[in-house]
Motif scaffolding. Structure first.
Motif, PDB file in Angstrom:
ATOM      1  N   GLY A  55      59.485 -82.341  50.581  1.00 16.56           N
ATOM      2  CA  GLY A  55      60.104 -81.334  51.852  1.00 16.56           C
ATOM      3  C   GLY A  55      61.106 -80.368  51.185  1.00 16.56           C
ATOM      4  O   GLY A  55      61.576 -79.410  50.498  1.00 16.56           O
ATOM      5  N   GLU A  56      62.017 -81.273  50.364  1.00 14.96           N
ATOM      6  CA  GLU A  56      63.429 -80.746  50.042  1.00 14.96           C
ATOM      7  C   GLU A  56      62.853 -80.049  48.519  1.00 14.96           C
ATOM      8  O   GLU A  56      63.017 -78.650  49.121  1.00 14.96           O
ATOM      9  N   GLU A  57      62.248 -80.086  47.790  1.00 10.30           N
ATOM     10  CA  GLU A  57      61.319 -79.159  46.805  1.00 10.30           C
ATOM     11  C   GLU A  57      60.731 -77.757  47.727  1.00 10.30           C
ATOM     12  O   GLU A  57      60.793 -76.543  46.861  1.00 10.30           O
ATOM     13  N   TYR A  58      60.134 -78.226  48.239  1.00 11.96           N
ATOM     14  CA  TYR A  58      59.616 -77.236  49.159  1.00 11.96           C
ATOM     15  C   TYR A  58      59.947 -75.822  49.413  1.00 11.96           C
ATOM     16  O   TYR A  58      60.103 -74.720  48.863  1.00 11.96           O
ATOM     17  N   LEU A  59      60.911 -76.705  50.122  1.00 11.56           N
ATOM     18  CA  LEU A  59      62.463 -75.213  50.931  1.00 11.56           C
ATOM     19  C   LEU A  59      63.181 -74.705  49.499  1.00 11.56           C
ATOM     20  O   LEU A  59      63.121 -73.536  49.716  1.00 11.56           O
ATOM     21  N   ARG A  60      63.470 -75.873  48.796  1.00 10.97           N
ATOM     22  CA  ARG A  60      64.038 -75.288  47.621  1.00 10.97           C
ATOM     23  C   ARG A  60      63.054 -73.682  47.094  1.00 10.97           C
ATOM     24  O   ARG A  60      63.777 -72.710  46.901  1.00 10.97           O
ATOM     25  N   ARG A  61      61.652 -74.220  46.390  1.00 10.53           N
ATOM     26  CA  ARG A  61      60.878 -72.769  45.759  1.00 10.53           C
ATOM     27  C   ARG A  61      61.198 -72.098  46.959  1.00 10.53           C
ATOM     28  O   ARG A  61      60.769 -70.723  46.624  1.00 10.53           O
ATOM     29  N   ILE A  62      61.077 -71.418  47.838  1.00 14.72           N
ATOM     30  CA  ILE A  62      60.669 -70.877  49.230  1.00 14.72           C
ATOM     31  C   ILE A  62      62.120 -69.750  48.748  1.00 14.72           C
ATOM     32  O   ILE A  62      61.530 -68.362  48.808  1.00 14.72           O
ATOM     33  N   ASN A  63      63.140 -70.723  49.128  1.00 10.70           N
ATOM     34  CA  ASN A  63      64.625 -70.068  48.993  1.00 10.70           C
ATOM     35  C   ASN A  63      64.857 -69.353  47.392  1.00 10.70           C
ATOM     36  O   ASN A  63      65.481 -67.826  47.928  1.00 10.70           O
TER      37      ASN A  63
END
Length: 81
Positions: A55-63
């Motif tokens: 989840g952290e990497e998913y959000l990081r990429r989106i951000n």
């Protein structure tokens, strides 16, 4: 400081005051807490898992992409205005 105050004392006071502590060559990345509801976290976990990401990497990429391309308005579509 020329008054006998050690660097460690200054760093400790900065930390106590909640000031950012950046040193030359220090970390270039920082964690940012994001408050999500239970349902938002569950959906995030499902969407990230579909892509083989945390989840952290998913959000990081989106951000990263949203910030780089200034996509705030397109992403939020007036929901928070």
């Amino acid at each position: 400081m020329a008054d006998g105050t050690s660097a460690a004392t200054v760093r400790r006071q900065w930390k106590n005051w909640g000031l950012p502590l950046h040193e030359v060559g220090g970390p270039k990345h920082r964690r940012i807490a994001v408050n999500l509801t239970f349902h938002e976290r569950a959906k995030l976990a499902r969407q990230a898992k579909k892509r083989g990401l945390t989840g952290e990497e998913y959000l990081r990429r989106i951000n990263v992409c949203a910030i780089r391309d200034d996509m705030y308005d397109a992403i939020t579509d007036g929901q928070f205005d």
